[in-house]
Design an enzyme around this catalytic site. Structure first.
Site, PDB file in Angstrom:
ATOM      1  N   HIS A 136      46.148  49.987  58.921  1.00  0.00           N
ATOM      2  CA  HIS A 136      44.912  48.988  58.671  1.00  0.00           C
ATOM      3  C   HIS A 136      44.614  48.580  60.091  1.00  0.00           C
ATOM      4  O   HIS A 136      43.386  48.427  60.834  1.00  0.00           O
ATOM      5  CB  HIS A 136      44.104  48.359  57.462  1.00  0.00           C
ATOM      6  CG  HIS A 136      43.454  49.055  55.663  1.00  0.00           C
ATOM      7  ND1 HIS A 136      44.666  49.822  55.219  1.00  0.00           N
ATOM      8  CD2 HIS A 136      42.194  49.211  55.323  1.00  0.00           C
ATOM      9  CE1 HIS A 136      44.059  50.345  54.505  1.00  0.00           C
ATOM     10  NE2 HIS A 136      43.062  50.440  54.618  1.00  0.00           N
ATOM     11  N   LYS A 138      45.025  47.878  43.586  1.00  0.00           N
ATOM     12  CA  LYS A 138      44.476  46.918  42.866  1.00  0.00           C
ATOM     13  C   LYS A 138      44.362  45.266  42.989  1.00  0.00           C
ATOM     14  O   LYS A 138      44.451  44.708  44.333  1.00  0.00           O
ATOM     15  CB  LYS A 138      46.201  46.611  42.052  1.00  0.00           C
ATOM     16  CG  LYS A 138      46.891  45.732  43.315  1.00  0.00           C
ATOM     17  CD  LYS A 138      48.317  45.495  42.377  1.00  0.00           C
ATOM     18  CE  LYS A 138      49.374  44.911  42.929  1.00  0.00           C
ATOM     19  NZ  LYS A 138      49.762  42.902  43.117  1.00  0.00           N
TER      20      LYS A 138
END
Lengths: 189, 280
Positions: free
Chosen positions: A37, A102
């Protein structure tokens, strides 16, 4: 009853999905976690060409354990999503349509998901062995030096996920707790 | 004086790295079965059932239960009558980790520097705690710790006047804040007393106890039970998606402390919480 969903995602398909829906996803998705990222966002800011097109794609926050010689991939469950929050709005602006991870997202991410009419799914954390059996192929396609954190192209079949933030911005982590809560403690006055 | 060759240490470390990552602790599995029956959320029930299935797949296919195969924490209790031969103990421990993570196809998740963040590629070094004990035996406890839950841990230096109410408040707040990130149903390790660092180590040790065991101190066992009941009324549930199975256990370890202090460390751990012990 689970909803069957196939990639490529379209905004039209996402309109039918609501927070809490159990989905079995089939098709192509990409993995990226912390280090990938950081690189993607650096490249976007430097106006460089990205190694993958993000348009209408799904990113799975996952860094697998190594595959044995006879396996497609090792253990392959989701990592905690909030660490990607700082990068997510920019990726959604680039056309990213879905994320699998999650845990709760920041308010900025929730609003960005709503604004871009995209979606956030939760996979079961710590079920890496089970989830690995729903991955039919895995290929490292970018940032190979990052090893487990490299970007991988995965083909999944009936990959079990749950809609955690839908296009209306409904958030399962914000809302579901209230239903089973039996007491109120230390009220935030 | 008893001599132990360090190669024996390497061997047991290697074995424990692999077995803890493939085979779910049977006490946790038993707790899953009990929780499935009790859980009120249909989705929560399904998640707990999936976790049982996941453990079976991991064991049958030799796939790590979770892809985060952790940073290895080792507790070494060394009898003072023991003499190590064949090399340096600490090197032997790291070698065991290196071999276990390579041969077990476990993920290498350790970076050499917290700022520079270059992966060491072999999951070393481990974090090692030594204790010298009477006798001529060596007890080695190994726990690969995942960081989804580790990141949710916390430590507080309370005033003694805050007492039990203060302890309950900070434990519950930590669990609430951890929510889904700690991969519930979680196990909560609490270290009470000692100094700043002692409390943290105690909280890690608390996680080494099998889930379902109680403190031998009656007032602490009562606190464990009360905290567990309260945590399971928060509504967080399996994976934080709602339900009554938020924690499988609360384990508290204590140590004497200073007249001015009440250290409380809370080490969060997930439903995979791995640990194994060997005696040489």
């Amino acid at each position: 009853m689970p909803v069957y969903l196939e990639t490529p995602l379209t905004k039209e398909k996402l309109k039918t999905l609501q927070v809490g829906d159990q989905v079995l996803l089939s098709g192509t998705i990409y993995t990226a976690r912390d280090a990938a990222h950081k690189r993607l966002v650096t490249q976007i800011k430097n106006k460089e060409t990205l190694p993958i097109s993000l348009t209408n794609e799904i990113i799975y926050y996952m860094g697998p354990s190594p595959a044995r010689p006879n396996q497609v991939i090792g253990s392959a469950g989701p990592t905690t999503s909030y660490r990607m929050d700082a990068y997510t709005p920019l990726l959604l602006e680039q056309g990213l349509l879905g994320m699998i991870g999650k845990g709760k997202r920041s308010e900025a991410v929730r609003m960005s998901i709503q604004k871009h009419q995209s979606i956030y799914f939760a996979a079961i954390g710590g079920a890496g062995a089970l989830l690995s059996h729903r991955i039919k192929s895995a290929e490292m396609i970018a940032y190979k030096d990052l090893a487990t954190e490299a970007i991988r192209k995965l083909v999944v079949e009936d990959f079990p996920i749950i809609v955690a933030i839908d296009i209306k911005g409904n958030d399962i982590y914000r809302d579901s707790k209230k239903k089973y809560r039996k007491l109120e403690l230390f009220s935030k006055k | 004086m008893r001599s132990i060759h360090v190669e024996e240490i390497t061997q047991v470390i290697q074995e424990m790295c692999v077995e803890t990552n493939y085979y779910l602790d049977p006490h946790i599995k038993k707790a899953f079965y009990q929780s499935v029956k009790r859980e009120e959320s249909p989705l929560g029930k399904e998640i707990l059932t999936s976790l049982i299935e996941n453990a079976d797949i991991a064991a049958n296919y030799q796939i790590p239960i979770c892809q985060d195969t952790g940073m290895v924490v080792v507790f070494c209790e060394i009898g003072q009558e023991v003499h190590f031969t064949g090399g340096y103990l600490e090197k032997a421990i790291h070698k065991g980790v290196r071999q276990g993570y390579a041969e077990g196809y476990l993920r290498k998740s350790v970076v050499s520097d917290p700022i520079l963040r270059k992966n060491t590629q072999d999951n070393t070094p481990a974090v090692i705690h030594y204790q010298i004990i009477p006798g001529d035996q060596v007890h080695i406890t190994l726990s690969p710790k995942g960081f989804g839950s580790e990141n949710m841990s916390n430590i507080y230096m309370l005033a003694p006047s805050e007492g039990i109410a203060g302890i309950k408040k900070v434990v519950i707040q930590t669990v609430e804040k951890a929510g889904a990130n700690a991969c519930p149903p979680m196990i909560v390790g609490v270290g009470l007393g000692g100094t700043f660092e002692k409390a943290a180590i105690l909280s890690k040790k608390a996680l080494l106890r099998s889930v379902g065991t109680k403190s031998s101190l009656p007032h602490i066992a009562a606190l464990e039970e009360e905290l567990l009941n309260t945590i399971n009324q928060l509504g967080i549930g399996p994976q934080g998606l709602g339900g009554i199975t938020t924690a499988l256990g609360v384990h508290i370890e204590t140590y004497p402390t200073h007249i001015a202090g009440l250290p409380v460390a809370i080490n969060m751990s997930c439903h995979v919480t791995r640990h194994a012990k060997r005696t040489l």
